[in-house]
Write a protein that holds these residues in place. Structure first.
Motif, mmCIF file in Angstrom:
data_model
loop_
_atom_site.group_PDB
_atom_site.id
_atom_site.type_symbol
_atom_site.label_atom_id
_atom_site.label_comp_id
_atom_site.label_asym_id
_atom_site.label_seq_id
_atom_site.Cartn_x
_atom_site.Cartn_y
_atom_site.Cartn_z
ATOM 1 N N ARG A 3 7.604 -2.973 -15.251
ATOM 2 C CA ARG A 3 8.482 -2.272 -14.590
ATOM 3 C C ARG A 3 8.343 -2.131 -13.109
ATOM 4 O O ARG A 3 9.065 -1.765 -12.130
ATOM 5 N N HIS A 4 6.753 -1.819 -12.796
ATOM 6 C CA HIS A 4 6.546 -1.413 -11.407
ATOM 7 C C HIS A 4 5.789 -2.432 -10.787
ATOM 8 O O HIS A 4 5.925 -2.856 -9.672
ATOM 9 N N LEU A 5 4.393 -2.473 -11.332
ATOM 10 C CA LEU A 5 3.250 -3.400 -10.833
ATOM 11 C C LEU A 5 3.935 -4.844 -10.493
ATOM 12 O O LEU A 5 3.440 -4.969 -9.098
ATOM 13 N N GLU B 135 0.735 -1.069 -0.080
ATOM 14 C CA GLU B 135 0.054 -0.017 0.093
ATOM 15 C C GLU B 135 0.887 1.315 -0.114
ATOM 16 O O GLU B 135 0.457 2.187 -0.875
ATOM 17 N N LYS B 136 1.961 1.323 0.728
ATOM 18 C CA LYS B 136 2.654 2.616 0.551
ATOM 19 C C LYS B 136 3.583 2.485 -0.585
ATOM 20 O O LYS B 136 3.591 3.796 -1.119
ATOM 21 N N MET B 137 3.939 1.486 -1.130
ATOM 22 C CA MET B 137 4.500 1.540 -2.499
ATOM 23 C C MET B 137 3.596 2.103 -3.680
ATOM 24 O O MET B 137 4.073 2.752 -4.424
ATOM 25 N N VAL B 138 2.482 1.598 -3.505
ATOM 26 C CA VAL B 138 1.547 1.709 -4.851
ATOM 27 C C VAL B 138 0.958 3.263 -4.772
ATOM 28 O O VAL B 138 0.867 3.886 -5.771
ATOM 29 N N ALA B 139 1.281 3.792 -3.815
ATOM 30 C CA ALA B 139 0.900 5.323 -3.227
ATOM 31 C C ALA B 139 1.721 6.185 -3.790
ATOM 32 O O ALA B 139 1.428 7.372 -4.184
ATOM 33 N N THR B 140 3.031 5.746 -4.216
ATOM 34 C CA THR B 140 3.976 6.409 -4.839
ATOM 35 C C THR B 140 3.976 6.403 -6.454
ATOM 36 O O THR B 140 4.854 7.124 -7.077
ATOM 37 N N ILE B 141 3.233 5.639 -7.000
ATOM 38 C CA ILE B 141 2.935 5.368 -8.607
ATOM 39 C C ILE B 141 2.182 6.590 -8.963
ATOM 40 O O ILE B 141 0.813 6.394 -8.728
ATOM 41 N N PRO B 142 2.440 7.642 -9.858
ATOM 42 C CA PRO B 142 1.537 8.716 -10.037
ATOM 43 C C PRO B 142 0.660 8.128 -11.137
ATOM 44 O O PRO B 142 -0.473 8.758 -10.928
ATOM 45 N N GLU B 143 0.669 7.163 -11.785
ATOM 46 C CA GLU B 143 -0.540 6.665 -12.677
ATOM 47 C C GLU B 143 -1.694 6.096 -11.748
ATOM 48 O O GLU B 143 -2.730 5.688 -12.315
ATOM 49 N N VAL B 144 -1.171 5.808 -10.831
ATOM 50 C CA VAL B 144 -2.299 5.104 -9.971
ATOM 51 C C VAL B 144 -3.276 6.199 -9.241
ATOM 52 O O VAL B 144 -2.994 6.853 -8.405
ATOM 53 N N ALA B 145 -4.456 6.243 -9.939
ATOM 54 C CA ALA B 145 -5.423 7.468 -9.266
ATOM 55 C C ALA B 145 -6.203 6.718 -8.155
ATOM 56 O O ALA B 145 -6.332 7.734 -7.152
ATOM 57 N N ARG B 146 -6.459 5.586 -8.017
ATOM 58 C CA ARG B 146 -7.184 4.872 -6.789
ATOM 59 C C ARG B 146 -6.557 3.447 -6.594
ATOM 60 O O ARG B 146 -6.489 2.911 -7.532
#
Length: 68
Positions: free
Chosen positions: A44-46, A5-16
């Motif tokens: 690369r990220h998800l 949850e902390k890491m996914v919050a840093t990805i700009p393309e993730v709106a929600r």
């Protein structure tokens, strides 16, 4: 799950990001410029996020209704 949850919050393309019931733990609403950009984001990220074993994608083709 906390680390994810902390890491996914840093990805700009993730709106929600939603915690879900059923067969999947999370559902992400992601906005990218193109399918190619989504593919790069996914590869690369998800897929590299902590605890991620599998990514399943679905794409909206068009919007039918919108909240008022």
């Amino acid at each position: 799950m906390d680390e994810f949850e902390k890491m996914v919050a840093t990805i700009p393309e993730v709106a929600r990001c939603y915690v879900t019931s059923g067969g999947w733990d999370y559902m992400l609403e992601i906005f990218t410029e193109s399918l190619a950009a989504f593919e790069q984001l996914s590869n690369r990220h998800l897929t590299q996020l902590p605890g991620v074993k599998r990514v399943r994608s679905r794409f909206a083709l068009r919007e039918i209704s919108r909240d008022k």
